[in-house]
Motif scaffolding. Sequence first.
Motif, mmCIF file in Angstrom:
data_model
loop_
_atom_site.group_PDB
_atom_site.id
_atom_site.type_symbol
_atom_site.label_atom_id
_atom_site.label_comp_id
_atom_site.label_asym_id
_atom_site.label_seq_id
_atom_site.Cartn_x
_atom_site.Cartn_y
_atom_site.Cartn_z
ATOM 1 N N TRP A 121 0.834 -1.302 0.085
ATOM 2 C CA TRP A 121 -0.002 -0.034 -0.161
ATOM 3 C C TRP A 121 0.910 1.162 -0.010
ATOM 4 C CZ3 TRP A 121 0.187 3.617 3.783
ATOM 5 C CH2 TRP A 121 0.750 3.337 4.992
ATOM 6 N N THR A 122 1.884 1.126 0.564
ATOM 7 C CA THR A 122 2.812 2.458 0.571
ATOM 8 C C THR A 122 3.328 2.830 -0.691
ATOM 9 O OG1 THR A 122 4.678 0.973 1.274
ATOM 10 C CG2 THR A 122 3.989 2.155 2.962
ATOM 11 N N SER A 125 0.199 4.378 -2.476
ATOM 12 C CA SER A 125 -0.129 5.470 -2.170
ATOM 13 C C SER A 125 1.168 6.446 -2.649
ATOM 14 C CB SER A 125 -0.595 5.762 -0.768
ATOM 15 O OG SER A 125 0.765 5.297 -0.215
ATOM 16 N N PHE A 129 -0.484 9.630 -4.570
ATOM 17 C CA PHE A 129 -0.560 10.932 -4.114
ATOM 18 C C PHE A 129 0.622 11.641 -4.594
ATOM 19 C CE2 PHE A 129 -2.959 8.625 -0.949
ATOM 20 C CZ PHE A 129 -4.328 9.213 -1.421
#
Lengths: 202, 388
Positions: A121-122, A125, A129
């Motif tokens: 997930w890092t 994201s 982002f």
Amino acid sequence: MSDNALRADFEIIAEWIKPNQQVLDLGCGQGQLLHHLMKTKNIKGYGLEIEEDAITECIKKGINVVQQNLDEGLDNFEDNSVDTIIMTQALQAVRRPDELLDEMLRVGNEAIITFPNFGHWTCRSYLMFKGRMPMSDTLPFSWYDTPNIHLCTFKDFEALCYDKDIKVISRTVVDNDLKDNWAIRLWPNLLGQVAIYHITKR
Amino acid sequence: MPTQIPNNSVGIVEPKIYHFNEPLKLRSEQVLDNYQLMVETYGTLNKEASNAVLICHALSGDHHAAGYHTPDDKKPGWWDSAIGPGKPIDTNKFFVVSLNNLGGCSGSTGPTSTNPDTGKPYGSDFPIVCVRDWVHSQARLADELGIQKWAAVIGGSLGGMQALRWSIQYPERIGHCVIIASAPKLTTQNIAFNEVARQAIIKDPEFHEGHYMAADTIPKGGLTQARMLGHITYLSDDGMALKFGRDLKAGKLNFNFDSEFEIESYLRYQGERFSNQFDANTYLLMTKALDYFDPAAAFDNDLSKCFESAQCKFMVMSFSSDWRFSPKRSEEIVNALMDADKDVSYAEIESDKGHDAFLLPIPRYMQIFDAFMHQVASNSGLNEGDSL
């Protein structure tokens, strides 16, 4: 990686190695894993490595290390000549991971592979982002100088195994401290940082 | 002369002659009834005789591998870069034995020695000795020195072939084998180079069918040419270009056949110097030993089968720009050893110095050599504090 993390990694791999096996460690680094397996499982084997200082370190430890570029394949090994071929954190750095995977399962009866999960997930994201190629502790390089030229997610890897008719004997997904928990087991491709796959020919 | 003998030198050394009266049957079926070997040793043999290391020399080498014969010597022994206190072959730990091989011209019995049957120099009547014959004679030297098992046998080039041969000829008498810039057998091209060198010598009018000493002359021109050719093959294209380029001695072209380019002058100097100190028959004989070496031939040309009887641990090293004994040839040895499930490590050292690199103190080469020799000491119980 800290010593503890290294040992945790080794423990998982060591569980899958039977005593007295013939092992080949591709990209063996300074030979810590081979050293561990020699001590705990009495394995016999060779490490293949290209990095100069790592080779010297292996020799200092009394480990059989052979300088060889994995991108040139494993032509010098005969079919089924090794019980288990191991490759930790190097699959994503070779020129053709798919071809090397074929080579590994030609030479070895079984293979153990660990690689970082680009689907964590890092990473997702970071790209989402920041709009830039993800960088982290496990992946500290910029897109232009990274040795990790073929990053993949766990799902990607399993799709490749499916296409190649490779059987996954077992799979452990862990976080960067090489621990697992219920959440990782539930959403491995989202929460797992490192995968350890034990595979063989079907 | 060195202004002062360096601290990491074995210092002043003295060669010693060992006589052998037991006949030595050679590969050629000929027999040497008796012979002598010229030997140097460095360091001290421990009381268990477990710290002995044998150095095998290459084509033009001899017993003088390290140290100085007199304080006035211009240069130390040929492998002083690797042998001495604190160097990879550490004389604080190891007892190092280095000999001039049979057929040599530096004091061991060879073509320049007197043939007992005729009272004249052997010349070309000296039998052709092969790598296995050298190993046989080295084993007898080990007996003489009270060494049952070498901690390591080490050699580069033709010396590496001897080390390799040791591992299968006397597998129980060698703990570690270091094979540097060598090959399991010569390539066709390599034999071709040797033949040109031999023809240069043999066709020299002063050769007298090998009995030039009896005629009180030497085939100087032929030996010079042979060495010039050999020297080219020991350097790399890049290394030569870097060292000499197209530099002209006089700074301009003279439109004649004197040596004009620096490389010409260098080769002439090297050839000339060599021809004054080396014996042409020995050169012929050494190149034949190289050509004949092919230990796998007796094992259906299967090199891994050839290694089956080996018990020692192997270290193989090659140099990236060496085209006379290229890394590919070392890899053949390594692959056969892995195929035979033997302990082996391999490193290809980056260098532009060609085949000659194995004689030079290249930092990465010395580091790896040192790391392996530390293992040799450890496995032989020589490192204080190390557990076996």
